[in-house]
Design a protein around this motif. Structure first.
Motif, PDB file in Angstrom:
ATOM      1  N   PRO A   1      44.265 -16.365 -21.593  1.00  0.00           N
ATOM      2  CA  PRO A   1      45.460 -16.372 -22.447  1.00  0.00           C
ATOM      3  C   PRO A   1      46.219 -15.043 -22.419  1.00  0.00           C
ATOM      4  CG  PRO A   1      43.605 -17.357 -23.584  1.00  0.00           C
ATOM      5  CD  PRO A   1      43.052 -16.765 -22.337  1.00  0.00           C
ATOM      6  N   PHE A   2      45.478 -13.918 -22.272  1.00  0.00           N
ATOM      7  CA  PHE A   2      46.148 -12.626 -22.159  1.00  0.00           C
ATOM      8  C   PHE A   2      46.236 -12.252 -20.686  1.00  0.00           C
ATOM      9  CE2 PHE A   2      46.189  -8.039 -21.675  1.00  0.00           C
ATOM     10  CZ  PHE A   2      47.263  -7.703 -22.478  1.00  0.00           C
ATOM     11  N   TYR A   3      47.455 -12.155 -20.163  1.00  0.00           N
ATOM     12  CA  TYR A   3      47.651 -11.889 -18.741  1.00  0.00           C
ATOM     13  C   TYR A   3      48.927 -11.085 -18.554  1.00  0.00           C
ATOM     14  CZ  TYR A   3      48.220 -12.833 -13.722  1.00  0.00           C
ATOM     15  OH  TYR A   3      48.361 -12.718 -12.359  1.00  0.00           O
ATOM     16  N   MET A   4      48.823  -9.923 -17.911  1.00  0.00           N
ATOM     17  CA  MET A   4      49.989  -9.065 -17.692  1.00  0.00           C
ATOM     18  C   MET A   4      50.752  -9.428 -16.426  1.00  0.00           C
ATOM     19  SD  MET A   4      48.644  -5.268 -18.831  1.00  0.00           S
ATOM     20  CE  MET A   4      47.219  -5.268 -17.748  1.00  0.00           C
ATOM     21  N   GLY A   5      50.162 -10.283 -15.595  1.00  0.00           N
ATOM     22  CA  GLY A   5      50.844 -10.713 -14.378  1.00  0.00           C
ATOM     23  C   GLY A   5      50.594  -9.777 -13.210  1.00  0.00           C
ATOM     24  N   ASP A   6      51.086 -10.163 -12.039  1.00  0.00           N
ATOM     25  CA  ASP A   6      50.908  -9.374 -10.825  1.00  0.00           C
ATOM     26  C   ASP A   6      52.110  -8.489 -10.526  1.00  0.00           C
ATOM     27  OD1 ASP A   6      48.344 -10.313 -10.192  1.00  0.00           O
ATOM     28  OD2 ASP A   6      49.168 -12.152  -9.319  1.00  0.00           O
ATOM     29  N   GLY A   7      53.066  -8.449 -11.435  1.00  0.00           N
ATOM     30  CA  GLY A   7      54.253  -7.632 -11.240  1.00  0.00           C
ATOM     31  C   GLY A   7      54.006  -6.173 -11.546  1.00  0.00           C
ATOM     32  N   ILE A   8      55.080  -5.454 -11.800  1.00  0.00           N
ATOM     33  CA  ILE A   8      54.990  -4.015 -11.984  1.00  0.00           C
ATOM     34  C   ILE A   8      54.244  -3.630 -13.269  1.00  0.00           C
ATOM     35  CG2 ILE A   8      57.205  -3.854 -13.208  1.00  0.00           C
ATOM     36  CD1 ILE A   8      57.637  -1.189 -11.735  1.00  0.00           C
ATOM     37  N   ILE A   9      54.321  -4.487 -14.296  1.00  0.00           N
ATOM     38  CA  ILE A   9      53.632  -4.165 -15.557  1.00  0.00           C
ATOM     39  C   ILE A   9      52.126  -4.223 -15.375  1.00  0.00           C
ATOM     40  CG2 ILE A   9      53.239  -4.889 -17.936  1.00  0.00           C
ATOM     41  CD1 ILE A   9      56.099  -5.848 -18.056  1.00  0.00           C
ATOM     42  N   GLY A  10      51.630  -5.340 -14.841  1.00  0.00           N
ATOM     43  CA  GLY A  10      50.200  -5.493 -14.661  1.00  0.00           C
ATOM     44  C   GLY A  10      49.631  -4.513 -13.654  1.00  0.00           C
ATOM     45  N   LEU A  11      50.267  -4.412 -12.484  1.00  0.00           N
ATOM     46  CA  LEU A  11      49.787  -3.501 -11.446  1.00  0.00           C
ATOM     47  C   LEU A  11      49.895  -2.047 -11.903  1.00  0.00           C
ATOM     48  CD1 LEU A  11      48.753  -3.118  -8.567  1.00  0.00           C
ATOM     49  CD2 LEU A  11      51.129  -3.088  -7.774  1.00  0.00           C
ATOM     50  N   GLY A  12      50.995  -1.723 -12.597  1.00  0.00           N
ATOM     51  CA  GLY A  12      51.173  -0.358 -13.083  1.00  0.00           C
ATOM     52  C   GLY A  12      50.104   0.039 -14.076  1.00  0.00           C
ATOM     53  N   ALA A  13      49.807  -0.846 -15.020  1.00  0.00           N
ATOM     54  CA  ALA A  13      48.774  -0.558 -16.018  1.00  0.00           C
ATOM     55  C   ALA A  13      47.417  -0.367 -15.351  1.00  0.00           C
ATOM     56  CB  ALA A  13      48.711  -1.682 -17.052  1.00  0.00           C
ATOM     57  N   ASN A  14      47.090  -1.219 -14.381  1.00  0.00           N
ATOM     58  CA  ASN A  14      45.807  -1.114 -13.680  1.00  0.00           C
ATOM     59  C   ASN A  14      45.699   0.211 -12.929  1.00  0.00           C
ATOM     60  OD1 ASN A  14      45.650  -4.653 -12.751  1.00  0.00           O
ATOM     61  ND2 ASN A  14      45.229  -3.626 -14.687  1.00  0.00           N
ATOM     62  N   CYS A  15      46.740   0.591 -12.189  1.00  0.00           N
ATOM     63  CA  CYS A  15      46.706   1.821 -11.394  1.00  0.00           C
ATOM     64  C   CYS A  15      46.652   3.062 -12.284  1.00  0.00           C
ATOM     65  CB  CYS A  15      47.919   1.889 -10.472  1.00  0.00           C
ATOM     66  SG  CYS A  15      47.915   0.653  -9.153  1.00  0.00           S
ATOM     67  N   ILE A  16      47.441   3.063 -13.355  1.00  0.00           N
ATOM     68  CA  ILE A  16      47.471   4.222 -14.254  1.00  0.00           C
ATOM     69  C   ILE A  16      46.103   4.456 -14.876  1.00  0.00           C
ATOM     70  CG2 ILE A  16      48.368   5.079 -16.458  1.00  0.00           C
ATOM     71  CD1 ILE A  16      51.064   3.802 -15.715  1.00  0.00           C
ATOM     72  N   CYS A  17      45.479   3.389 -15.366  1.00  0.00           N
ATOM     73  CA  CYS A  17      44.192   3.563 -16.051  1.00  0.00           C
ATOM     74  C   CYS A  17      43.097   4.012 -15.076  1.00  0.00           C
ATOM     75  CB  CYS A  17      43.791   2.288 -16.791  1.00  0.00           C
ATOM     76  SG  CYS A  17      43.244   0.934 -15.749  1.00  0.00           S
ATOM     77  N   ILE A  18      43.164   3.567 -13.815  1.00  0.00           N
ATOM     78  CA  ILE A  18      42.162   3.988 -12.829  1.00  0.00           C
ATOM     79  C   ILE A  18      42.295   5.475 -12.531  1.00  0.00           C
ATOM     80  CG2 ILE A  18      41.462   3.776 -10.408  1.00  0.00           C
ATOM     81  CD1 ILE A  18      42.099   0.789 -10.600  1.00  0.00           C
ATOM     82  N   PHE A  19      43.513   5.925 -12.226  1.00  0.00           N
ATOM     83  CA  PHE A  19      43.716   7.344 -11.914  1.00  0.00           C
ATOM     84  C   PHE A  19      43.458   8.225 -13.136  1.00  0.00           C
ATOM     85  CE2 PHE A  19      46.373   5.583  -8.409  1.00  0.00           C
ATOM     86  CZ  PHE A  19      45.688   6.175  -7.362  1.00  0.00           C
TER      87      PHE A  19
END
Length: 540
Positions: A446-464
């Motif tokens: 039910p909670f999904y940020m998508g594969d666009g810039i929001i979801g990918l951006g959040a994933n990359c930022i938190c990893i780095f």
């Protein structure tokens, strides 16, 4: 309506390969309260504020908190996305195996499982140690500083508190749920009350200027030699340590929620919790945002009312309590310190509750050479008593190190943020790395940020960001570096992981094959029960 909700939750869990084996007792309030409690806003700041205040200064306290909160929000969003898709008892440990090809599942599950367990053990031990110090601080203030708190006193109170928490966690689920419902009121109530009283009891003329709270005047480097930039970012320890164990709600939401299996109905139960895939990520978000904003206000008020920094941390060794004592007097400080101690006490309760569920899941998947002994639920209380006892004993061990070497004990406590955050970014990385692999099927929840810039951006930022803070937390906070001031956190983390991998190569690979479905075992048990019933009916 209720039965439909339960059925949807359980069918989703079965689709992931697990039959629910715990009772659904936690309401939405209990779950949100649980998430707030495990972060322990008021008590966490009380335990950790010494580090930013006495290394980078007041500005480090204020700005590192809000910076860390924003970064933690990207991490919590990424975790909530995975927890929503895989609401299982193992949390991110189980999800990691689902997000990688079969060839790597066992090794990935092993790494994530051990990092998560190491971080949770260090986290609950450090929090409990903080509770012990907070209680002894009350005695020091009550006796106007004429009381010596020795290492032995702190450690023995630490052990006693752990025994109490271990016993409380052995209670039936419905009692745990009822206790959890009250945590949020004590946590938030104590924080808001302290903010109000501090502002009311501090004369306007004695409040610090804005440049001291937010500006360059508040950067006071007390590291003994590190540059101002590094001294400033040491303040991140407070917010990163506070905002850990995001996936605890996932552990509790599915593992604490026992469903009784009857002979006639696989998914029957008398009490339930609705929409688990919605509730766990919601609780994570509410707790992170609420803790971040209210914690920032509390930090600003503490700095604003702190008085001369040379007088901190005071005779009790806790700057938070010293500031309260300065502004409220002895009676007022002690009265308001009681709910702060209770907040820390509740935080230990929930942290131990969460880590026991992780050990339960790892044992259930044969990650230990115990043949699933600790992956057992008590028929009396419907809770994993064996895992609770094991985790209580293991969590006491780091505190005992303080008797031999306070430096070694402090290094173990510093493991919490490093180990947990590393275990979090692995499934986030795998989610992106193997999203197009034929053996990996990521079905968004039910909670999904998508594969666009929001979801990918959040994933990359938190990893780095996580990799960055892990490097920062590996630095000793003071110079010169000696055996007494060295930060051994990274060494211990690396050492544990090397030993864990050695164990996997020598023996672990024989019995551990990653998170395992419990459906075959339950089906086998149901068939045996059915055969017994048929035999009994024939005899009759």
């Amino acid at each position: 309506m209720a039965e439909t909700s339960i059925s949807e939750d359980d069918r989703e869990l079965v689709a992931l390969g697990y039959v629910p084996s715990f009772r659904r007792e936690f309401t939405n309030l209990s779950t949100v309260s649980f998430a707030f409690s495990i972060m322990g806003l008021c008590s966490s700041i009380a335990i950790t504020i010494n580090t930013p205040l006495l290394t980078g200064g007041p500005s480090s306290v204020v700005w590192c908190w809000i910076l860390g909160t924003c970064m933690c929000l990207t991490l919590s969003a990424s975790i909530a996305e995975i927890v929503s898709a895989y609401p299982t008892s193992g949390g991110l440990y189980t999800a990691s195996a689902q997000l990688t090809p079969k060839k790597y599942r066992a090794r990935v599950g092993w790494v994530v499982g051990w990092l998560n367990m190491l971080g949770q053990i260090a986290g609950v031990a450090s929090t409990e140690f903080g509770v012990s110090e907070m209680i002894w601080a009350v005695v020091v203030i009550a006796k106007d500083g004429n009381f010596e708190v020795t290492q032995t006193k702190t450690v023995w109170l630490f052990v006693i508190l752990f025994v109490v928490h271990g016993c409380l966690n052995c209670l039936a689920t419905r009692w745990l749920a009822r206790m959890a419902s009250s945590y949020i009121f004590v946590n938030l109530g104590a924080t808001i009350l302290i903010i109000i009283v501090l502002l009311a009891t501090t004369p306007r003329s004695e409040m610090h200027a804005a440049n001291y709270v937010f500006g360059a005047e508040g950067i006071i480097n007390q590291t003994g030699g590190w540059n101002n930039g590094l001294a400033f970012v040491f303040g991140l320890l407070s917010v990163q340590w506070t905002m850990t164990d995001y996936d605890a709600t996932a552990h509790i939401w599915q593992v604490l929620l026992l469903l009784k299996l009857s002979n006639s109905c696989l998914f029957g139960c008398s009490e339930e919790v609705k929409r688990a895939a919605y509730a766990a990520p919601t609780a994570i978000f509410v707790a992170v945002i609420g803790t971040g904003l209210l914690g920032w206000i509390l930090n600003i008020v503490l700095v604003l009312c702190s008085g001369p920094i040379a007088d901190l941390p005071g005779p009790a060794g806790l700057a938070f309590l010293q500031i309260m004592y300065l502004r409220m007097g002895k009676a007022g400080a002690l009265i308001l310190w009681i709910p702060v101690c209770f907040t820390a006490f509740f935080g230990c309760q929930t942290a131990l509750q969460a880590v026991s569920r992780t050990f339960y899941a790892f044992s259930r998947d044969h990650g230990f050479p115990d043949r699933g002994y600790f992956g057992y639920n008590s028929k009396l209380t419907q809770t994993p008593l064996r895992a609770i006892i094991l985790c209580t004993g293991l969590s006491i061990m780091p505190g005992l190190l303080d008797l031999a070497s306070p430096i070694a004990a402090n290094a173990v406590f510093a493991l919490c943020a490093i180990s947990l955050d590393l275990s979090y970014i692995i499934p986030i990385f795998l989610r992106r790395m193997f999203q197009d692999h034929p053996e990996v099927t990521f079905k968004p929840g039910p909670f999904y940020m998508g594969d666009g810039i929001i979801g990918l951006g959040a994933n990359c930022i938190c990893i780095f960001w996580t990799l960055f803070v892990c490097v920062i937390f590996s630095f000793p906070t003071t110079l010169p570096v000696t055996p007494q001031t060295m930060n051994y956190a990274s060494v211990i983390t690396g050492g544990v992981m090397v030993l864990a991998f050695a164990w996997y190569i020598i023996d672990g690979h024989r019995h551990y094959h990653g998170p395992q479905s419990n459906i075959p075992k339950l089906k086998e048990g149901s068939e045996l029960e059915k055969e017994d019933d048929e035999k009994n009916s024939v005899q009759v």
